[in-house]
Design an enzyme around this catalytic site. Structure first.
Site, mmCIF file in Angstrom:
data_model
loop_
_atom_site.group_PDB
_atom_site.id
_atom_site.type_symbol
_atom_site.label_atom_id
_atom_site.label_comp_id
_atom_site.label_asym_id
_atom_site.label_seq_id
_atom_site.Cartn_x
_atom_site.Cartn_y
_atom_site.Cartn_z
ATOM 1 N N HIS A 31 0.862 -1.189 0.000
ATOM 2 C CA HIS A 31 0.000 0.000 0.000
ATOM 3 C C HIS A 31 0.899 1.239 0.000
ATOM 4 O O HIS A 31 2.140 1.114 -0.105
ATOM 5 C CB HIS A 31 -0.967 -0.020 1.196
ATOM 6 C CG HIS A 31 -0.297 -0.271 2.516
ATOM 7 N ND1 HIS A 31 0.644 0.576 3.040
ATOM 8 C CD2 HIS A 31 -0.415 -1.285 3.410
ATOM 9 C CE1 HIS A 31 1.053 0.132 4.207
ATOM 10 N NE2 HIS A 31 0.449 -1.013 4.457
ATOM 11 N N GLY A 33 1.945 3.059 2.220
ATOM 12 C CA GLY A 33 2.985 3.057 3.264
ATOM 13 C C GLY A 33 4.254 2.410 2.716
ATOM 14 O O GLY A 33 5.365 2.942 2.873
ATOM 15 N N HIS A 34 4.092 1.251 2.052
ATOM 16 C CA HIS A 34 5.263 0.589 1.452
ATOM 17 C C HIS A 34 5.867 1.471 0.353
ATOM 18 O O HIS A 34 7.082 1.558 0.214
ATOM 19 C CB HIS A 34 4.861 -0.760 0.830
ATOM 20 C CG HIS A 34 4.322 -1.741 1.817
ATOM 21 N ND1 HIS A 34 2.993 -2.071 1.892
ATOM 22 C CD2 HIS A 34 4.937 -2.467 2.766
ATOM 23 C CE1 HIS A 34 2.809 -2.960 2.846
ATOM 24 N NE2 HIS A 34 3.966 -3.223 3.401
ATOM 25 N N GLY A 144 9.117 1.274 8.422
ATOM 26 C CA GLY A 144 8.142 2.296 8.801
ATOM 27 C C GLY A 144 8.161 2.554 10.302
ATOM 28 O O GLY A 144 8.316 1.634 11.109
ATOM 29 N N GLN A 150 9.251 -2.966 16.182
ATOM 30 C CA GLN A 150 10.006 -3.741 15.191
ATOM 31 C C GLN A 150 11.244 -2.947 14.744
ATOM 32 O O GLN A 150 12.365 -3.477 14.697
ATOM 33 C CB GLN A 150 9.098 -4.045 14.000
ATOM 34 C CG GLN A 150 9.832 -4.510 12.761
ATOM 35 C CD GLN A 150 8.894 -4.992 11.669
ATOM 36 O OE1 GLN A 150 8.307 -6.051 11.781
ATOM 37 N NE2 GLN A 150 8.760 -4.228 10.604
ATOM 38 N N VAL A 173 2.414 6.724 6.931
ATOM 39 C CA VAL A 173 1.510 7.333 5.941
ATOM 40 C C VAL A 173 0.083 7.137 6.450
ATOM 41 O O VAL A 173 -0.266 6.058 6.945
ATOM 42 C CB VAL A 173 1.685 6.675 4.553
ATOM 43 C CG1 VAL A 173 0.740 7.300 3.535
ATOM 44 C CG2 VAL A 173 3.120 6.816 4.079
ATOM 45 N N SER A 182 -2.254 0.314 6.966
ATOM 46 C CA SER A 182 -1.801 -0.994 7.431
ATOM 47 C C SER A 182 -2.414 -2.050 6.521
ATOM 48 O O SER A 182 -3.555 -1.879 6.052
ATOM 49 C CB SER A 182 -2.295 -1.214 8.869
ATOM 50 O OG SER A 182 -2.306 -2.586 9.177
ATOM 51 N N ARG A 184 -3.589 -4.607 7.449
ATOM 52 C CA ARG A 184 -4.726 -5.190 8.179
ATOM 53 C C ARG A 184 -5.994 -4.348 8.049
ATOM 54 O O ARG A 184 -7.075 -4.823 8.416
ATOM 55 C CB ARG A 184 -4.366 -5.375 9.654
ATOM 56 C CG ARG A 184 -3.265 -6.400 9.835
ATOM 57 C CD ARG A 184 -3.295 -7.078 11.188
ATOM 58 N NE ARG A 184 -2.565 -8.320 11.113
ATOM 59 C CZ ARG A 184 -1.437 -8.605 11.762
ATOM 60 N NH1 ARG A 184 -0.927 -7.717 12.566
ATOM 61 N NH2 ARG A 184 -0.842 -9.768 11.612
HETATM 62 O O1 PAF Z 1 6.996 -5.303 8.682
HETATM 63 C C1 PAF Z 1 6.918 -6.318 7.961
HETATM 64 O O2 PAF Z 1 6.287 -6.316 6.914
HETATM 65 C C2 PAF Z 1 7.630 -7.585 8.403
HETATM 66 O O3 PAF Z 1 7.632 -7.720 9.777
HETATM 67 C C3 PAF Z 1 9.055 -7.708 7.847
HETATM 68 C C4 PAF Z 1 9.966 -6.606 8.370
HETATM 69 C C5 PAF Z 1 9.028 -7.649 6.317
HETATM 70 C C6 PAF Z 1 9.669 -9.054 8.263
HETATM 71 O O4 PAF Z 1 8.917 -10.133 7.808
#
Ligand code: PAF
Length: 273
Positions: A31, A33-34, A144, A150, A173, A182, A184
Site C-alpha cells: 500500500h 505506506g510501502h 516504517g 520492530q 503514511v 496498514s 490489516r
Molecule cells: O513489517 C513487515 O512487513 C515484516 O515484519 C518484515 C519486516 C518484512 C519481516 O517479515
C-alpha cells in the site's frame, strides 16, 4: 525489473551490481505506506531491492498467517511502476530449512507491548530480517515508524550483531482522515473503519495536551483511553527512544504508542515526539 525467488541466483546477480543498494523488506499486499519506503530508497540509492515474503516464523499458532493478504501480481506491478530494480519473491523453502538456527529477541524489549501479546513474534521478525540482510547485503534498509517496536529491535540487532547496514526510519503514511495505513485495514468493516479512527484521534489528543505543556505520562494516558472507549485497548505506552517507560514526555526523545482491537483486528499506531 527482475523477479527472483532463488537465494543463490539473487546473490550472484547482486554481485554484478556495485551501486548503492537500498532494501525494502515487505510481506506484500503493498500500500502507500510501502510505496513511501520505496520512494525513500529510490531517493538515496541507485539500486533498490524489495522482498515480498509472508514470514511464517513471526506468526504465532492461531494467528492470521493463512488469512494474510497475498497479491503478488498487483505487488509486482506496483514495484515495477515505482522503479524497483529487483523483487525478491522467495518461497518458504528458499528461506527456511529443517532444524533452523534462529535469533532470539532481547528478553526485555522483545517481550513487552507487541511482544507481550505475541511472545516469539519478534524472534521470527529478527530471524528473517537477518537472513534477508545476509542475502541482499544492502547499504540502507527502510522500515516504517508505524511498527516502532520492530524498527527499534531491528536497529538494536544491527548494532549488537555488527551488521553493515544503515537502518532508515520512514514516517507513517495516513489516510486523509488520519487512519494509519496498514495491510490489516482491509479486514475492517465500514463501521469498524469509523471506530478505528479513535486510535489516531487519541494520539492527536496527546499532541494537543503537549501543546498545552501537559507532559505527565499518566495524565496523557487517561485522556487517550477516554477517546479510545469502547475499543479494547491492548496498550497505551509512553516511552523514550530506547523503549524505556518515562513519567514525563521528553520532546525529541519520546514515542507514544497505542494498540487497540477493532472488531477482531488489532491495530497499532504511534507518534514520535
Ligand atoms: O513489517 C513487515 O512487513 C515484516 O515484519 C518484515 C519486516 C518484512 C519481516 O517479515
Amino acid at each position: 525489473m527482475k523477479i527472483i525467488s532463488d537465494v543463490n541466483e539473487l546473490k550472484t546477480y547482486l554481485k554484478t551490481q556495485n551501486e548503492t543498494r537500498g532494501f525494502v523488506p515487505t510481506m506484500g499486499a503493498l500500500h502507500d505506506g510501502h510505496l513511501s519506503l520505496i520512494k525513500e530508497a529510490k531517493k538515496a540509492c541507485d539500486f533498490v531491492v524489495v522482498s515480498i515474503f509472508v514470514n511464517p516464523t513471526q506468526f504465532l499458532a492461531g494467528e492470521d498467517l493463512d488469512k494474510y493478504p497475498s497479491r503478488n501480481d498487483a505487488d509486482i506491478k506496483i514495484c515495477a511502476l515505482a522503479g524497483v530494480d529487483v523483487v525478491f519473491l522467495p518461497q518458504k523453502h528458499n528461506i527456511y530449512g529443517h532444524d533452523e538456527v534462529s535469533l532470539k529477541a532481547p528478553n526485555v524489549r522483545g517481550f513487552v507491548l507487541e511482544g507481550a501479546t505475541r511472545p516469539g513474534h519478534f524472534d521470527g521478525v529478527l530471524t528473517v530480517v537477518n537472513k534477508l540482510f545476509n542475502i541482499v547485503n544492502p547499504d540502507y534498509a527502510y522500515f516504517g515508524k508505524k511498527d516502532a517496536q520492530q524498527l527499534n529491535l531491528i536497529a538494536l540487532m544491527v548494532k549488537q550483531l555488527f551488521l553493515d547496514v544503515k537502518i532508515v526510519a520512514v514516517d507513517t503514511v495516513r489516510e486523509s482522515d488520519g487512519l494509519a495505513l496498514s495491510s490489516r485495514n482491509i479486514y475492517l468493516s465500514k463501521e469498524e473503519r469509523k471506530e478505528a479512527l479513535k486510535i489516531s484521534l487519541s494520539l492527536y489528543e496527546a499532541s494537543k495536551m503537549l501543546q498545552k505543556k501537559i507532559y505527565d505520562a499518566k495524565e496523557i494516558k487517561v485522556e487517550m483511553s477516554k477517546i479510545l472507549e469502547p475499543l479494547e485497548i491492548g496498550y497505551i505506552e509512553i516511552l523514550n527512544r530506547d523503549f524505556e517507560m518515562i513519567e514525563q514526555v521528553e520532546i525529541g526523545n519520546t514515542i507514544i504508542l497505542v494498540e487497540a482491537l477493532v472488531g477482531t483486528t488489532r491495530l497499532l499506531d504511534n507518534i514520535w515526539l
